[in-house]
Design an enzyme around this catalytic site. Structure first.
Site, PDB file in Angstrom:
ATOM      1  N   GLU A  89       9.328   1.237  11.068  1.00  0.00           N
ATOM      2  CA  GLU A  89      10.413   2.215  10.884  1.00  0.00           C
ATOM      3  C   GLU A  89       9.730   3.576  10.952  1.00  0.00           C
ATOM      4  O   GLU A  89       8.965   3.937  10.059  1.00  0.00           O
ATOM      5  CB  GLU A  89      11.110   1.957   9.552  1.00  0.00           C
ATOM      6  CG  GLU A  89      12.492   2.570   9.497  1.00  0.00           C
ATOM      7  CD  GLU A  89      12.475   3.956   8.911  1.00  0.00           C
ATOM      8  OE1 GLU A  89      12.375   4.921   9.715  1.00  0.00           O
ATOM      9  OE2 GLU A  89      12.537   4.083   7.685  1.00  0.00           O
TER      10      GLU A  89
ATOM     11  N   CYS B  26      13.224  10.533   7.577  1.00  0.00           N
ATOM     12  CA  CYS B  26      13.241  10.144   8.994  1.00  0.00           C
ATOM     13  C   CYS B  26      14.663  10.174   9.548  1.00  0.00           C
ATOM     14  O   CYS B  26      14.850  10.250  10.749  1.00  0.00           O
ATOM     15  CB  CYS B  26      12.585   8.787   9.180  1.00  0.00           C
ATOM     16  SG  CYS B  26      13.082   7.605   7.949  1.00  0.00           S
TER      17      CYS B  26
ATOM     18  N   LYS C  66       0.844  -1.198   0.000  1.00  0.00           N
ATOM     19  CA  LYS C  66       0.000   0.000   0.000  1.00  0.00           C
ATOM     20  C   LYS C  66       0.880   1.248   0.000  1.00  0.00           C
ATOM     21  O   LYS C  66       1.479   1.614   1.005  1.00  0.00           O
ATOM     22  CB  LYS C  66      -0.925   0.044   1.223  1.00  0.00           C
ATOM     23  CG  LYS C  66      -2.065   1.035   0.971  1.00  0.00           C
ATOM     24  CD  LYS C  66      -2.661   1.663   2.194  1.00  0.00           C
ATOM     25  CE  LYS C  66      -1.906   2.837   2.712  1.00  0.00           C
ATOM     26  NZ  LYS C  66      -1.827   4.014   1.834  1.00  0.00           N
TER      27      LYS C  66
ATOM     28  N   GLY D  79       6.589   5.006   8.439  1.00  0.00           N
ATOM     29  CA  GLY D  79       5.751   6.202   8.497  1.00  0.00           C
ATOM     30  C   GLY D  79       5.900   6.880   9.840  1.00  0.00           C
ATOM     31  O   GLY D  79       6.917   6.711  10.530  1.00  0.00           O
ATOM     32  N   SER D  80       4.871   7.605  10.221  1.00  0.00           N
ATOM     33  CA  SER D  80       4.955   8.391  11.452  1.00  0.00           C
ATOM     34  C   SER D  80       4.835   7.497  12.690  1.00  0.00           C
ATOM     35  O   SER D  80       4.244   6.412  12.647  1.00  0.00           O
ATOM     36  CB  SER D  80       3.844   9.430  11.466  1.00  0.00           C
ATOM     37  OG  SER D  80       2.599   8.779  11.436  1.00  0.00           O
TER      38      SER D  80
ATOM     39  N   GLU E 227       9.523  16.004  15.718  1.00  0.00           N
ATOM     40  CA  GLU E 227      10.016  15.786  14.363  1.00  0.00           C
ATOM     41  C   GLU E 227       9.335  16.794  13.443  1.00  0.00           C
ATOM     42  O   GLU E 227       8.104  16.833  13.361  1.00  0.00           O
ATOM     43  CB  GLU E 227       9.689  14.358  13.900  1.00  0.00           C
ATOM     44  CG  GLU E 227      10.228  14.086  12.516  1.00  0.00           C
ATOM     45  CD  GLU E 227       9.999  12.649  12.047  1.00  0.00           C
ATOM     46  OE1 GLU E 227       8.896  12.119  12.256  1.00  0.00           O
ATOM     47  OE2 GLU E 227      10.929  12.073  11.459  1.00  0.00           O
TER      48      GLU E 227
HETATM   49  P1  ADP Z   1       3.592  10.416   6.987  1.00  0.00           P
HETATM   50  O1  ADP Z   1       3.608  11.229   8.238  1.00  0.00           O
HETATM   51  O2  ADP Z   1       4.918  10.113   6.394  1.00  0.00           O
HETATM   52  O3  ADP Z   1       2.498  10.792   6.033  1.00  0.00           O
HETATM   53  P2  ADP Z   1       1.899   8.346   7.850  1.00  0.00           P
HETATM   54  O4  ADP Z   1       2.286   7.543   9.019  1.00  0.00           O
HETATM   55  O5  ADP Z   1       0.774   9.298   7.968  1.00  0.00           O
HETATM   56  O6  ADP Z   1       3.239   9.016   7.454  1.00  0.00           O
HETATM   57  O7  ADP Z   1       1.620   7.437   6.596  1.00  0.00           O
HETATM   58  C1  ADP Z   1       2.467   6.403   6.187  1.00  0.00           C
HETATM   59  C2  ADP Z   1       1.653   5.344   5.522  1.00  0.00           C
HETATM   60  O8  ADP Z   1       0.725   4.830   6.482  1.00  0.00           O
HETATM   61  C3  ADP Z   1       0.819   5.822   4.345  1.00  0.00           C
HETATM   62  O9  ADP Z   1       0.799   4.819   3.346  1.00  0.00           O
HETATM   63  C4  ADP Z   1      -0.551   5.994   4.960  1.00  0.00           C
HETATM   64  O10 ADP Z   1      -1.584   5.874   4.014  1.00  0.00           O
HETATM   65  C5  ADP Z   1      -0.577   4.831   5.935  1.00  0.00           C
HETATM   66  N1  ADP Z   1      -1.546   4.977   7.031  1.00  0.00           N
HETATM   67  C6  ADP Z   1      -2.017   6.099   7.589  1.00  0.00           C
HETATM   68  N2  ADP Z   1      -2.907   5.820   8.558  1.00  0.00           N
HETATM   69  C7  ADP Z   1      -3.003   4.464   8.634  1.00  0.00           C
HETATM   70  C8  ADP Z   1      -3.733   3.547   9.446  1.00  0.00           C
HETATM   71  N3  ADP Z   1      -4.570   3.960  10.391  1.00  0.00           N
HETATM   72  N4  ADP Z   1      -3.570   2.230   9.243  1.00  0.00           N
HETATM   73  C9  ADP Z   1      -2.707   1.789   8.298  1.00  0.00           C
HETATM   74  N5  ADP Z   1      -1.994   2.586   7.509  1.00  0.00           N
HETATM   75  C10 ADP Z   1      -2.126   3.925   7.650  1.00  0.00           C
END
Ligand code: ADP
Length: 454
Positions: free
Chosen positions: A230, A264, A155, A208-209, A357
């Site tokens: 990560e 990151c 995804k 991601g975050s 961050e």
């Molecule tokens: P960033 O701050 O880099 O945008 P996110 O953590 O918001 O990072 O997003 C990283 C990935 O996680 C993206 O592919 C986003 O669509 C996905 N994502 C966001 N929310 C969820 C969730 N509740 N469950 C699974 N994946 C998610």
């Protein structure tokens, strides 16, 4: 819920493409396809799976220019950097093409027979990736996952799905069977969340975050899914007075402004020994002011725009009375989500600019008096991903490297991510390691077999 993703070009704020958004049903279909493809893929002879990964690397390399341009436009990167990233994707598949034939176990002395271990794939693995290095971070997961015999559902981030969707076609062109790699471009809380809760998904690998990482770990607990995370960082660039200050000042902007700070690993806190602060800042200033900001096709651009208007506004919010601008570069006027490279000093140690961050081209400068204080400040964060140490004293460099609570570090350099070396975080920067030989462990189960000889 939106059924179309409006994919923008950050340098112009214009719509680049409309992509149908994958919902829960599309995720379920992708998981079913991955499940159906699993027996044949994991059953391939190791050498044949290795050849398939080599063919995939060749296919990506053949399309390097096309993928780099797509990534540069969609993620707002200078084209040179995007070429480097797609080149690194090729390297990742070539590197992990060496893994299928090296997934070794142990033989263990026991009474009455022979015990040994084998490594087996987990099954269907969900890969959830962010928008900052879209195809590269996907490749870090795809390489070891596929090498170990898993099938995957990837995804991509809703803001940057284009290279992943093109990659899905290239996988088939490389001769890999349908269903081995499935891409679902959908919203995080919908498609991503479904992947995490799906009972047929054995593992989720997420970048991601930290906020979303926590939600994923919690949701994955319901099915005891394997999870690697990560997450964010607030890394320190520690500069001692005896360092090559010219070189440290030349390299420091790259350590935090590269990819417009949306990294990151960004060393977003520069820690400088008191006696060198004035000299270091005067050396740093021209490098920051000349750090060229421009669009994807500007051959001189060193960084591009931020990913979105929301991200630009968030980054701007960190500048304030507790963290004022010392000096900054220039950025094009809109449209596009531009923000100039910015140095904040002097900063209140409790300001959000120091604690959180930022994920943008903004760095704080923090003085320290000695080695112990440098380590204390460097470790005074919930994160622990990356970092740099600049000194000519080798013993001190290694003492500080041992004391810093961080997953990757470089001494007298910014460079700490390589295909062959493990990468990942301490503390709330996550768990598990990507890249290097260790990454395949995270995509396998160990099975112990005991064969009675009597
Ligand atoms: P960033 O701050 O880099 O945008 P996110 O953590 O918001 O990072 O997003 C990283 C990935 O996680 C993206 O592919 C986003 O669509 C996905 N994502 C966001 N929310 C969820 C969730 N509740 N469950 C699974 N994946 C998610």
């Amino acid at each position: 819920m939106s059924d179309v993703l409006e994919v923008l070009e950050p340098a112009t704020a214009a719509v680049l493409e409309l992509v149908p958004a994958a919902g829960v049903e599309a995720v379920d279909e992708a998981v079913a396809k991955a499940r159906a493809a699993l027996p044949a893929w994991r059953g391939l002879a190791p050498g044949v799976r290795a050849s398939a990964l080599r063919a995939l690397a060749d296919k990506v390399e053949e399309h390097l220019e096309e993928l780099a341009l797509l990534e540069a436009r969609n993620a707002g990167k200078p084209i040179g950097g995007a070429r480097g990233e797609i080149g690194a994707v090729v390297d990742v598949f070539r590197y992990y093409a060496g893994s299928p034939e090296r997934l070794m176990g142990d033989t263990i002395p026991v009474a009455g027979g022979q015990a040994f271990t084998i490594r087996e794939p987990l099954g269907v693995v969900g890969l959830i990736v962010p928008w900052n290095f879209p195809l590269l971070i996907a490749a870090w997961k795809l390489g070891p996952a596929l090498a170990a015999g898993n099938t995957v559902v990837l995804k991509p981030a809703e803001l940057t799905p284009l290279t992943a969707l093109r990659f899905e076609q290239l996988v088939l062109e490389a001769g890999i069977a349908p269903g081995v790699v499935n891409v679902v471009a959908g919203l995080g809380p919908v498609a991503g969340a479904r992947l995490v809760e799906h009972p047929d998904v054995a593992k989720v690998a997420f970048t991601g975050s930290t906020v979303v990482g926590r939600q994923i770990a919690a949701s994955a607990a319901a099915t005891i899914k394997r999870v690697t995370l990560e997450l964010g960082g607030k890394s320190a660039n520690v500069i001692f007075a005896d360092a090559d200050l010219e070189k440290a000042a030349e390299m420091a902007p790259w350590a935090v402004f590269d990819n417009a700070g949306q990294d990151c690993c960004a060393r977003s806190r520069i820690l400088v020994e008191y006696s060198a602060v004035d000299k270091f800042l005067s050396l740093l200033q021209p490098h920051v002011e000349n750090f060229k900001v421009g669009g994807p096709l500007d051959p001189e651009a060193m960084m591009g725009p931020l990913i979105s208007a929301k991200q630009r506004d968030r980054v701007a919010s960190f500048v304030g009375a507790d963290a004022p601008v010392a000096f900054q570069g220039t950025a094009p006027d809109g449209p596009g989500f531009w923000f100039p490279p910015t140095v904040l000093s002097p900063v209140d140690p409790n300001s959000p600019a120091v604690r959180e961050e930022i994920f943008g081209p903004v760095v704080t400068v923090i003085p320290f008096k000695d080695e112990d204080e440098a380590v204390r400040i460097a470790n005074d964060t919930i994160y622990g991903l990356s970092g740099s140490i600049w000194t000519r004293d080798g013993g001190r460099a290694l003492r500080v490297a041992h004391a810093m609570e961080t997953g990757v570090l470089s001494i007298n350099s910014n460079s700490s991510v390589r295909v062959s070396t493990p990468f990942g975080g301490f503390k709330q920067s996550g768990y598990g390691r990507e890249l290097g030989p260790h990454a395949t462990d995270a995509y396998t189960e160990i099975k112990t077999i005991y064969y009675a000889t009597t």
